[in-house]
Scaffold this motif. Structure first.
Motif, mmCIF file in Angstrom:
data_model
loop_
_atom_site.group_PDB
_atom_site.id
_atom_site.type_symbol
_atom_site.label_atom_id
_atom_site.label_comp_id
_atom_site.label_asym_id
_atom_site.label_seq_id
_atom_site.Cartn_x
_atom_site.Cartn_y
_atom_site.Cartn_z
ATOM 1 N N PRO A 83 0.913 -1.148 -0.179
ATOM 2 C CA PRO A 83 0.142 0.035 -0.023
ATOM 3 C C PRO A 83 0.628 1.245 -0.002
ATOM 4 C CG PRO A 83 0.210 -0.842 2.156
ATOM 5 C CD PRO A 83 0.722 -2.130 1.252
ATOM 6 N N ASN A 84 0.339 2.255 -0.623
ATOM 7 C CA ASN A 84 1.054 3.545 -0.796
ATOM 8 C C ASN A 84 1.299 4.170 0.544
ATOM 9 O OD1 ASN A 84 1.504 3.434 -3.346
ATOM 10 N ND2 ASN A 84 -0.595 4.492 -4.008
ATOM 11 N N ASP A 85 0.330 4.061 1.661
ATOM 12 C CA ASP A 85 0.168 4.506 2.923
ATOM 13 C C ASP A 85 1.506 4.267 3.733
ATOM 14 O OD1 ASP A 85 -1.964 6.091 2.321
ATOM 15 O OD2 ASP A 85 -3.228 4.372 3.525
ATOM 16 N N VAL A 86 1.835 2.793 3.481
ATOM 17 C CA VAL A 86 2.957 2.287 4.089
ATOM 18 C C VAL A 86 4.154 2.895 3.606
ATOM 19 C CG1 VAL A 86 4.180 0.104 4.430
ATOM 20 C CG2 VAL A 86 1.836 0.253 4.578
ATOM 21 N N PHE A 87 4.278 3.109 2.486
ATOM 22 C CA PHE A 87 5.817 3.725 1.733
ATOM 23 C C PHE A 87 6.086 4.986 2.496
ATOM 24 C CE2 PHE A 87 4.679 0.887 -1.766
ATOM 25 C CZ PHE A 87 5.645 0.115 -1.765
ATOM 26 N N TYR A 88 4.963 5.715 2.772
ATOM 27 C CA TYR A 88 5.126 7.073 3.245
ATOM 28 C C TYR A 88 5.742 7.020 4.860
ATOM 29 C CZ TYR A 88 3.344 8.910 -1.059
ATOM 30 O OH TYR A 88 3.268 9.208 -2.416
ATOM 31 N N SER A 89 4.914 6.023 5.324
ATOM 32 C CA SER A 89 5.288 5.950 6.867
ATOM 33 C C SER A 89 6.522 5.205 7.055
ATOM 34 C CB SER A 89 4.328 5.113 7.444
ATOM 35 O OG SER A 89 4.300 3.800 6.826
ATOM 36 N N CYS A 90 7.370 4.854 6.186
ATOM 37 C CA CYS A 90 8.630 4.056 6.532
ATOM 38 C C CYS A 90 9.716 4.659 6.168
ATOM 39 C CB CYS A 90 8.695 2.737 5.427
ATOM 40 S SG CYS A 90 7.456 1.417 5.684
ATOM 41 N N GLY A 91 9.752 5.859 5.975
ATOM 42 C CA GLY A 91 10.633 6.835 5.995
ATOM 43 C C GLY A 91 11.402 6.913 4.699
ATOM 44 N N GLU A 92 12.645 7.437 4.706
ATOM 45 C CA GLU A 92 13.439 7.565 3.549
ATOM 46 C C GLU A 92 14.118 6.337 3.206
ATOM 47 O OE1 GLU A 92 13.418 10.613 1.854
ATOM 48 O OE2 GLU A 92 12.077 11.248 3.307
ATOM 49 N N TRP A 96 -2.912 -0.967 6.205
ATOM 50 C CA TRP A 96 -2.708 -1.709 5.007
ATOM 51 C C TRP A 96 -4.093 -2.345 4.701
ATOM 52 C CZ3 TRP A 96 -2.938 -6.929 5.564
ATOM 53 C CH2 TRP A 96 -2.778 -7.563 6.804
ATOM 54 N N ARG A 97 -4.697 -2.775 5.799
ATOM 55 C CA ARG A 97 -5.816 -3.681 6.000
ATOM 56 C C ARG A 97 -7.167 -3.122 5.270
ATOM 57 N NH1 ARG A 97 -5.876 -8.159 9.049
ATOM 58 N NH2 ARG A 97 -7.911 -8.016 9.826
ATOM 59 N N SER A 98 -7.443 -1.788 5.171
ATOM 60 C CA SER A 98 -8.556 -1.332 4.577
ATOM 61 C C SER A 98 -8.652 -1.522 3.343
ATOM 62 C CB SER A 98 -8.441 0.170 4.731
ATOM 63 O OG SER A 98 -7.441 0.842 3.930
ATOM 64 N N ASN A 99 -7.544 -1.955 2.637
ATOM 65 C CA ASN A 99 -7.487 -2.181 0.974
ATOM 66 C C ASN A 99 -7.271 -3.623 0.800
ATOM 67 O OD1 ASN A 99 -7.988 0.498 0.274
ATOM 68 N ND2 ASN A 99 -5.720 0.926 0.369
#
Length: 82
Positions: free
Chosen positions: A47-56, A77-80
């Motif tokens: 999920p795209n949301d996870v990439f943003y939450s994982c830092g640089e 990630w579960r919502s999708n």
């Protein structure tokens, strides 16, 4: 290569503790944080949301993996994918 059944087993660790997740990842041949992160991302459906939450991407593998585990247990990630 992790099978679809193994990815489902990792997803099921969402309802367990971190030790269960670590055990499954190692069972499926992931020994480094980079390998564990790759498998965990596949299980979450990347999920795209996870990439943003994982830092640089220049953070070391252990920091990225810890952030990814946090995202896994947050359920973002579960919502999708569920």
């Amino acid at each position: 290569m992790v099978t679809a059944m193994q990815l489902r087993m990792i997803k099921d660790c969402y309802n367990s503790d971190r030790n269960a997740l670590q055990t499954k990842l190692e069972e499926f041949g992931a020994s480094s944080n980079e390998e564990k992160s790759t498998i965990l991302l596949k299980a979450m459906g990347s999920p795209n949301d996870v990439f943003y939450s994982c830092g640089e991407s220049n953070e070391d593998d252990s920091e990225q993996y810890e952030a990814l585990v946090g995202a896994f247990y947050s359920g973002v990630w579960r919502s999708n994918s569920v």
